[in-house]
Scaffold this motif. Structure first.
Motif, PDB file in Angstrom:
ATOM      1  N   ASN A 188       0.822  -1.208   0.000  1.00 47.57           N
ATOM      2  CA  ASN A 188       0.000   0.000   0.000  1.00 47.57           C
ATOM      3  C   ASN A 188       0.858   1.260   0.000  1.00 47.57           C
ATOM      4  OD1 ASN A 188      -2.856  -0.719  -0.062  1.00 47.57           O
ATOM      5  ND2 ASN A 188      -2.451  -1.807   1.838  1.00 47.57           N
ATOM      6  N   PHE A 189       1.997   1.204   0.662  1.00 45.36           N
ATOM      7  CA  PHE A 189       2.938   2.327   0.586  1.00 45.36           C
ATOM      8  C   PHE A 189       3.436   2.496  -0.842  1.00 45.36           C
ATOM      9  CE2 PHE A 189       7.453   3.557   0.493  1.00 45.36           C
ATOM     10  CZ  PHE A 189       7.344   4.853   0.947  1.00 45.36           C
ATOM     11  N   LEU A 190       3.825   1.400  -1.467  1.00 44.64           N
ATOM     12  CA  LEU A 190       4.356   1.450  -2.828  1.00 44.64           C
ATOM     13  C   LEU A 190       3.314   1.935  -3.830  1.00 44.64           C
ATOM     14  CD1 LEU A 190       6.289  -1.944  -2.800  1.00 44.64           C
ATOM     15  CD2 LEU A 190       7.351   0.302  -3.054  1.00 44.64           C
ATOM     16  N   SER A 191       2.079   1.518  -3.647  1.00 44.00           N
ATOM     17  CA  SER A 191       1.026   1.828  -4.624  1.00 44.00           C
ATOM     18  C   SER A 191       0.270   3.112  -4.301  1.00 44.00           C
ATOM     19  CB  SER A 191       0.037   0.665  -4.725  1.00 44.00           C
ATOM     20  OG  SER A 191      -0.592   0.423  -3.486  1.00 44.00           O
ATOM     21  N   GLY A 192       0.718   3.839  -3.287  1.00 48.98           N
ATOM     22  CA  GLY A 192       0.119   5.135  -3.000  1.00 48.98           C
ATOM     23  C   GLY A 192      -1.246   5.085  -2.349  1.00 48.98           C
ATOM     24  N   ASN A 193      -1.536   4.006  -1.628  1.00 53.46           N
ATOM     25  CA  ASN A 193      -2.829   3.881  -0.948  1.00 53.46           C
ATOM     26  C   ASN A 193      -2.702   4.411   0.475  1.00 53.46           C
ATOM     27  OD1 ASN A 193      -5.303   3.237   0.062  1.00 53.46           O
ATOM     28  ND2 ASN A 193      -5.119   1.031  -0.219  1.00 53.46           N
ATOM     29  N   LEU A 291      -3.188   9.636 -15.700  1.00 55.12           N
ATOM     30  CA  LEU A 291      -3.181   8.892 -14.442  1.00 55.12           C
ATOM     31  C   LEU A 291      -2.184   7.732 -14.493  1.00 55.12           C
ATOM     32  CD1 LEU A 291      -6.977   8.803 -13.483  1.00 55.12           C
ATOM     33  CD2 LEU A 291      -5.150  10.076 -12.351  1.00 55.12           C
ATOM     34  N   LYS A 292      -2.031   7.123 -15.652  1.00 58.13           N
ATOM     35  CA  LYS A 292      -0.999   6.084 -15.797  1.00 58.13           C
ATOM     36  C   LYS A 292       0.381   6.661 -15.496  1.00 58.13           C
ATOM     37  CE  LYS A 292      -3.199   3.193 -19.362  1.00 58.13           C
ATOM     38  NZ  LYS A 292      -3.094   2.687 -20.749  1.00 58.13           N
ATOM     39  N   ASP A 293       0.670   7.823 -16.061  1.00 58.22           N
ATOM     40  CA  ASP A 293       1.975   8.456 -15.858  1.00 58.22           C
ATOM     41  C   ASP A 293       2.181   8.813 -14.386  1.00 58.22           C
ATOM     42  OD1 ASP A 293       2.462   8.239 -18.562  1.00 58.22           O
ATOM     43  OD2 ASP A 293       1.885  10.308 -19.013  1.00 58.22           O
ATOM     44  N   ASP A 294       1.140   9.348 -13.744  1.00 63.47           N
ATOM     45  CA  ASP A 294       1.238   9.694 -12.324  1.00 63.47           C
ATOM     46  C   ASP A 294       1.457   8.455 -11.468  1.00 63.47           C
ATOM     47  OD1 ASP A 294       0.841  12.339 -12.922  1.00 63.47           O
ATOM     48  OD2 ASP A 294      -1.283  12.367 -12.360  1.00 63.47           O
ATOM     49  N   TYR A 295       0.753   7.365 -11.808  1.00 63.25           N
ATOM     50  CA  TYR A 295       0.886   6.115 -11.052  1.00 63.25           C
ATOM     51  C   TYR A 295       2.320   5.596 -11.159  1.00 63.25           C
ATOM     52  CZ  TYR A 295      -1.304   2.068  -8.757  1.00 63.25           C
ATOM     53  OH  TYR A 295      -1.687   1.106  -7.838  1.00 63.25           O
ATOM     54  N   LYS A 296       2.866   5.568 -12.367  1.00 60.34           N
ATOM     55  CA  LYS A 296       4.222   5.037 -12.578  1.00 60.34           C
ATOM     56  C   LYS A 296       5.259   5.920 -11.902  1.00 60.34           C
ATOM     57  CE  LYS A 296       3.621   4.586 -17.091  1.00 60.34           C
ATOM     58  NZ  LYS A 296       3.870   4.266 -18.525  1.00 60.34           N
ATOM     59  N   GLU A 297       5.053   7.226 -11.935  1.00 61.75           N
ATOM     60  CA  GLU A 297       5.999   8.141 -11.292  1.00 61.75           C
ATOM     61  C   GLU A 297       6.044   7.911  -9.790  1.00 61.75           C
ATOM     62  OE1 GLU A 297       6.607  12.959 -10.539  1.00 61.75           O
ATOM     63  OE2 GLU A 297       5.100  12.253 -11.966  1.00 61.75           O
ATOM     64  N   LEU A 298       4.870   7.810  -9.161  1.00 60.85           N
ATOM     65  CA  LEU A 298       4.827   7.566  -7.717  1.00 60.85           C
ATOM     66  C   LEU A 298       5.419   6.208  -7.378  1.00 60.85           C
ATOM     67  CD1 LEU A 298       2.179   8.444  -5.153  1.00 60.85           C
ATOM     68  CD2 LEU A 298       2.757   6.034  -5.383  1.00 60.85           C
ATOM     69  N   LEU A 299       5.071   5.192  -8.155  1.00 59.82           N
ATOM     70  CA  LEU A 299       5.570   3.838  -7.906  1.00 59.82           C
ATOM     71  C   LEU A 299       7.093   3.797  -7.980  1.00 59.82           C
ATOM     72  CD1 LEU A 299       4.913   0.848  -7.409  1.00 59.82           C
ATOM     73  CD2 LEU A 299       4.577   0.581  -9.874  1.00 59.82           C
ATOM     74  N   GLU A 300       7.667   4.446  -8.957  1.00 52.95           N
ATOM     75  CA  GLU A 300       9.120   4.468  -9.096  1.00 52.95           C
ATOM     76  C   GLU A 300       9.780   5.119  -7.887  1.00 52.95           C
ATOM     77  OE1 GLU A 300       9.451   6.516 -12.773  1.00 52.95           O
ATOM     78  OE2 GLU A 300       9.384   4.679 -14.008  1.00 52.95           O
ATOM     79  N   LYS A 301       9.207   6.215  -7.400  1.00 56.02           N
ATOM     80  CA  LYS A 301       9.762   6.910  -6.225  1.00 56.02           C
ATOM     81  C   LYS A 301       9.691   6.037  -4.984  1.00 56.02           C
ATOM     82  CE  LYS A 301       8.883  11.657  -7.761  1.00 56.02           C
ATOM     83  NZ  LYS A 301       8.109  12.900  -7.509  1.00 56.02           N
ATOM     84  N   ARG A 302       8.555   5.365  -4.811  1.00 55.28           N
ATOM     85  CA  ARG A 302       8.401   4.533  -3.608  1.00 55.28           C
ATOM     86  C   ARG A 302       9.306   3.294  -3.679  1.00 55.28           C
ATOM     87  NH1 ARG A 302       3.348   6.076  -1.167  1.00 55.28           N
ATOM     88  NH2 ARG A 302       3.379   8.353  -1.295  1.00 55.28           N
ATOM     89  N   ILE A 303       9.491   2.747  -4.860  1.00 53.98           N
ATOM     90  CA  ILE A 303      10.399   1.619  -5.033  1.00 53.98           C
ATOM     91  C   ILE A 303      11.830   2.038  -4.662  1.00 53.98           C
ATOM     92  CG2 ILE A 303      11.551   0.196  -6.787  1.00 53.98           C
ATOM     93  CD1 ILE A 303       8.816  -0.090  -8.165  1.00 53.98           C
ATOM     94  N   ASP A 304      12.210   3.252  -5.012  1.00 55.65           N
ATOM     95  CA  ASP A 304      13.547   3.757  -4.672  1.00 55.65           C
ATOM     96  C   ASP A 304      13.702   3.905  -3.167  1.00 55.65           C
ATOM     97  OD1 ASP A 304      14.390   3.854  -7.275  1.00 55.65           O
ATOM     98  OD2 ASP A 304      13.934   5.973  -7.574  1.00 55.65           O
ATOM     99  N   ILE A 305      12.635   4.345  -2.498  1.00 54.38           N
ATOM    100  CA  ILE A 305      12.690   4.512  -1.038  1.00 54.38           C
ATOM    101  C   ILE A 305      12.909   3.174  -0.352  1.00 54.38           C
ATOM    102  CG2 ILE A 305      11.299   5.077   1.015  1.00 54.38           C
ATOM    103  CD1 ILE A 305      10.009   7.317  -0.657  1.00 54.38           C
TER     104      ILE A 305
END
Length: 308
Positions: A188-193, A291-305
């Motif tokens: 849920n952290f990774l997927s922005g929930n 929304l696809k672009d926003d989802y991928k951008e957030l996912l990439e940032k959280r994966i890096d964290i």
């Protein structure tokens, strides 16, 4: 050719054979929901006092009528929950369906779910109720707000640390359920929930075991509400955002959940192995390109964290 809104497969018909089989092997087609999105929202408001499922998103109860090849709205004894398009937030059904599919890729237990067309051409999300057995038979199910003796109005006023105590005090095999919770929290952290409040976790009793219910209400709320928002509905180490790997892995995993390093490593491997499939699902999902672009951008940032 079109993409099936249940399986995302390319199909000659609107629904693939595999998608229809998930609902029933007797289905050869699925007719539109006989209400538009606006009419579904109206029906949800009218029927709210008669139904047990409520919340911010409009929800309807439904049964599958195989003979008529359709999901029919009902007041009682429904086997499915239907969520239409929201009047303010865009593409919540597409968002939730995608996020649930992503969760399944890393081994999180999810119910049968998908999307179905409505008479106005919009998509509604459906999920099969996992607490229903026969016609009138129910499995014992309690959400964490009930277990914590909190009200709907106070479902955000709790901490992850206290939530863990509920798992420890109620589950038949608490250590196993804590590892499952850990994976869900990280996902849920990774997927922005950031909306996993007390009512979005439940315990179910089946086969003489009390355990976490299948996952539900997984969606990327961050891309809907904005980028400068909380990362968790409940506090963890006294905060709801700006989590780092130390807080998520060392503090939550090792210290609070008391998971051993091997269990944590295996969970991180599961998440890491699912990364490519997540991006593939986003690309073929029914979200619009923004929304696809926003989802991928957030996912990439959280994966890096998390350094996956």
């Amino acid at each position: 050719m079109s993409r099936c809104p249940i399986t995302y497969e390319i199909s000659e018909s609107r629904y693939s054979g595999n998608g229809l089989n998930q609902l029933s092997r007797k289905l050869t087609d699925l007719n539109d929901i006989e209400y538009s999105a606006e009419e579904q929202r109206h029906e949800a408001a009218v029927r709210a006092t008669k139904m047990s499922i409520q919340g911010v998103q409009p929800k309807l109860s439904a049964i599958l009528n195989v003979q008529r090849s359709k999901l029919e709205i009902v007041d009682i004894n429904g086997k499915y929950i239907i969520k239409p398009q929201h009047h303010i937030y865009p593409q919540l059904p597409e968002n939730e369906d995608l996020t649930m599919k992503m969760a399944s890729k890393c081994g999180i237990n999810i119910p049968i779910h998908g999307m179905v067309y409505s008479k106005d051409g919009t998509l509604s999300y459906f999920i099969k109720r996992f607490d229903r057995l026969g016609k009138n038979s129910k499995l014992p199910l309690e959400d964490f707000a009930q277990l914590a003796e909190e009200k709907r109005e106070t479902k955000y006023e709790y901490s992850v640390e206290k939530l863990i105590m509920i798992i420890e005090n109620h589950c038949t095999f608490p250590q196993l359920e804590k590892s499952r919770f850990f994976k869900r929290f990280l996902f849920n952290f990774l997927s922005g929930n950031e909306d996993m409040h007390l009512k979005n976790y439940s315990l179910i009793t089946q086969n003489d075991k009390i355990e976490l219910s299948p996952a539900y209400d997984f969606l990327n709320t961050s891309i809907v509400l904005g980028k400068d928002i909380e990362e968790s509905a409940l506090t963890l180490k006294g905060k709801k955002k700006k989590f780092n790997r130390n807080i998520l892995i060392d503090y939550l995993g090792l210290e609070r959940l008391n998971l051993n390093t091997k269990v944590i490593k295996n969970i991180l491997v599961d998440l890491s192995n699912a990364k490519s499939s997540w991006f593939e699902l986003i690309n073929i999902s029914f979200l619009n390109q923004s929304l696809k672009d926003d989802y991928k951008e957030l996912l990439e940032k959280r994966i890096d964290i998390l350094k996956l």
